[in-house]
Scaffold this motif. Structure first.
Motif, short mmCIF file in Angstrom:
data_model
loop_
_atom_site.label_atom_id
_atom_site.label_comp_id
_atom_site.label_asym_id
_atom_site.label_seq_id
_atom_site.Cartn_x
_atom_site.Cartn_y
_atom_site.Cartn_z
N ILE A 33 0.87 -1.18 0.00
CA ILE A 33 0.00 0.00 0.00
C ILE A 33 0.91 1.23 0.00
O ILE A 33 1.86 1.29 0.77
CB ILE A 33 -0.93 0.02 1.23
CG1 ILE A 33 -1.85 -1.20 1.23
CG2 ILE A 33 -1.74 1.32 1.29
CD1 ILE A 33 -2.60 -1.40 2.53
N VAL A 34 0.63 2.18 -0.87
CA VAL A 34 1.43 3.41 -0.90
C VAL A 34 0.90 4.31 0.22
O VAL A 34 0.14 5.25 0.01
CB VAL A 34 1.35 4.10 -2.27
CG1 VAL A 34 2.28 5.32 -2.31
CG2 VAL A 34 1.73 3.14 -3.38
N ASN A 35 1.31 4.01 1.43
CA ASN A 35 0.86 4.73 2.62
C ASN A 35 1.74 5.95 2.86
O ASN A 35 2.78 6.12 2.22
CB ASN A 35 0.89 3.81 3.84
CG ASN A 35 2.26 3.18 4.05
OD1 ASN A 35 2.79 2.51 3.17
ND2 ASN A 35 2.85 3.40 5.22
N ILE A 69 3.35 0.25 -7.65
CA ILE A 69 3.77 -0.37 -6.38
C ILE A 69 2.61 -1.03 -5.66
O ILE A 69 2.66 -2.22 -5.33
CB ILE A 69 4.38 0.70 -5.45
CG1 ILE A 69 5.59 1.34 -6.09
CG2 ILE A 69 4.76 0.07 -4.11
CD1 ILE A 69 6.11 2.52 -5.30
N GLY A 70 1.54 -0.26 -5.41
CA GLY A 70 0.45 -0.80 -4.60
C GLY A 70 -0.74 0.12 -4.56
O GLY A 70 -0.78 1.17 -5.21
N TYR A 71 -1.73 -0.25 -3.76
CA TYR A 71 -2.96 0.51 -3.65
C TYR A 71 -2.65 1.91 -3.15
O TYR A 71 -1.85 2.10 -2.23
CB TYR A 71 -3.93 -0.19 -2.70
CG TYR A 71 -4.15 -1.65 -3.03
CD1 TYR A 71 -4.56 -2.03 -4.31
CD2 TYR A 71 -3.94 -2.64 -2.07
CE1 TYR A 71 -4.75 -3.37 -4.61
CE2 TYR A 71 -4.14 -3.97 -2.37
CZ TYR A 71 -4.54 -4.34 -3.64
OH TYR A 71 -4.72 -5.65 -3.95
N ASP A 72 -3.34 2.90 -3.74
CA ASP A 72 -2.96 4.29 -3.48
C ASP A 72 -4.19 5.18 -3.51
O ASP A 72 -4.78 5.41 -4.56
CB ASP A 72 -1.95 4.73 -4.55
CG ASP A 72 -1.31 6.07 -4.24
OD1 ASP A 72 -1.63 6.66 -3.21
OD2 ASP A 72 -0.48 6.52 -5.05
N LEU A 73 -4.57 5.71 -2.34
CA LEU A 73 -5.70 6.63 -2.23
C LEU A 73 -5.27 8.08 -2.28
O LEU A 73 -6.10 8.97 -2.45
CB LEU A 73 -6.47 6.36 -0.94
CG LEU A 73 -7.11 4.99 -0.79
CD1 LEU A 73 -7.71 4.82 0.60
CD2 LEU A 73 -8.17 4.76 -1.85
#
Length: 485
Positions: free
Chosen positions: A299-301, A443-447
């Motif tokens: 997750i793009v945290n 990369i990953g999930y990104d909100l």
């Protein structure tokens, strides 16, 4: 932030590759009152910009001090194939019940600009006279050119001036992570800050100001360069104290990638940005990815790559509050929401504590809390919002919810005591599936990098992104009424 096919660096590590109808208001079940907190209706603010640009991410929010019913949310419309297609604002004149979507002119891919083909990282700020400023990053996926531009609205967000360039890069280097702060006590003063990225991957903190209400802007200039030649800065944000002191918060990191931790830093100016102090190191920021608790997908945290923080000031006391993602409280097992305070104008800071209320009797992957935001109400109540996975289960998808937790500082409750953070309310009516969200940077999930939270008197108003049905990401709004004991 989620962008596809861009060539400038967004998080200073990865090279980036790359009329609208009235809003559909969607009201869903209202959560029950929770320990002095009551949530109003859940309302969908955004509609799809186009069939392909159907992910509205990285929302922010501002409230008009001359008309508290005038609320403006902002986001960018993302197309997985083309990147950001437009900057859009949601405008409400009834306190958030109904919204109108407005495309900010000159900032979309269809605006006809030869130099730029996308805009991201939008940030709104109201001046005390009701003027609204919107700062954003423009970029070209072809030439690599990038710019920081500002627009102005004098009718609450319905119409906008053409964009004004504050800085424009050609060739090596670039700009990133702009934010804008209108002086809450003087409508003439507006301050914009961003990172200037050097060709070697390091970055410096830059600044521009207007002292005539945005009619003209002074030449942009550097306000801080790391003393260590291989370091960089990112995530600039100016807070203005009641005496006019400017505090610029930023993350300083090792651009070589050899050091995993970064530093939350603050510099100050007592002459409206003419000169700046040496930095105070407010906190150490660990760098780590969040992951899908079921699949391990990244997750793009806001704690990954170069960590981001959010900062707010108490309007009554002048105390400062910072929040960020931190995995120190679990010995690195998972991230939680860290909080630290300063009672002396940012010169010294408290030891970080966790403030999210995610249960600790569930699997470690489901305990992760991400994407914090902080705001302070008129009566001094502090609110922090965040996502977590506490209701995730064995069914397909990553069940995700959005939460708000508060603390009202008084003689019995000190915000640097974890036990003082006891009032929490769920802002989502039901979990949404994070696995439907856009993929950022491959990369990953990104909100997005940030989400909006502001106060209206003693109420709070939150905007955030989440998936629904087949839509990967839309912006939602909810008002939270506080009745702290």
């Amino acid at each position: 932030m989620h962008i596809s096919n861009r060539t400038i660096s967004d998080r200073l590590v990865f090279a980036l590759t790359a009329g609208l109808s009235l809003l559909l208001s969607m009201r869903m079940a209202v959560p029950a009152v929770a320990d002095g907190l009551k949530a109003g209706p859940l309302i969908q603010v955004s509609s799809n910009f186009s069939p392909s640009a159907n992910a509205e991410v990285e929302p922010n929010v501002a409230i008009n001090p001359t008309n508290r019913k005038n609320i403006v949310a902002s986001w960018f419309a993302d197309d997985p194939a083309n990147g950001s297609e437009a900057i859009v604002v949601g405008v409400s004149f009834d306190g958030g019940k109904k919204w109108r979507n407005v495309v900010v002119p000159g900032l979309s891919m269809s605006a006809g600009s030869a130099a730029f083909d996308g805009s991201v990282n939008e940030w709104p700020s109201f001046a005390p006279n009701g003027d609204l400023f919107l700062l954003c990053l423009r970029f070209s996926g072809v030439t690599g050119e990038s710019a920081i531009v500002v627009c102005k609205s004098q009718d609450g967000g319905l119409t906008w001036s053409p964009p004004t360039n504050l800085v424009d890069t050609v060739g090596g280097g670039g700009v990133d992570k702009p934010t804008i702060t209108a002086d809450p006590w003087n409508s003439k003063n507006v301050y914009a800050v961003w990172d200037y990225i050097n060709p070697d991957g390091t970055a410096d903190s830059w600044f521009a100001r207007s002292i005539n209400g945005g009619r003209t802007w002074e030449r942009a200039r550097q306000m801080y360069a790391p003393a260590i030649a291989t370091n960089g800065t990112t995530d600039e944000q100016i807070i203005i104290l009641r005496d006019g002191t400017l505090l610029n918060f930023f993350t300083e990191f090792d651009a070589t990638g050899l050091q995993s931790d970064a530093q939350l830093s603050v510099i100050r100016s007592t002459n409206r940005g003419e000169t700046w102090s040496a930095p105070v190191r407010a906190a150490t920021l660990p760098t780590f990815f969040a992951t899908d608790p079921d699949t391990g997908q990244l997750i793009v945290n806001s704690g990954c790559l170069t960590p981001f923080t959010r900062v707010a000031v108490n309007p009554r006391s002048g105390h400062l509050y910072a929040v960020w993602e931190d995995n120190r409280f679990s010995d690195g097992q998972y991230g939680e929401i860290a909080f630290a305070a300063s009672v002396d104008g940012g010169r010294t800071w408290s030891t970080p504590i966790p403030v999210n209320k995610t249960p600790n009797d569930i699997p470690p992957g489901d305990r992760q809390a991400i994407y914090p935001t902080v705001a302070v109400a008129a009566d001094g109540t502090i609110a922090v919002t965040y996502y977590d996975f506490r209701f995730n289960d064995t069914k397909p998808g990553c069940a995700t919810d959005y939460w708000l937790v508060t603390c009202h500082p008084d003689n019995a409750r000190d915000p640097i005591d974890p036990g003082s953070w006891r009032n929490e309310i769920r802002l989502t009516s039901r979990p949404f599936d994070l696995e439907k969200a856009p993929i950022g940077f491959g990369i990953g999930y990104d909100l997005g990098d940030y989400f909006g939270l502001v106060s209206d008197g003693n109420d709070f108003m939150a905007v955030w992104s989440m998936s629904h049905e087949a839509d990967p990401c839309s912006v939602y709004f909810r008002r939270i009424i506080t009745d702290e004991d």
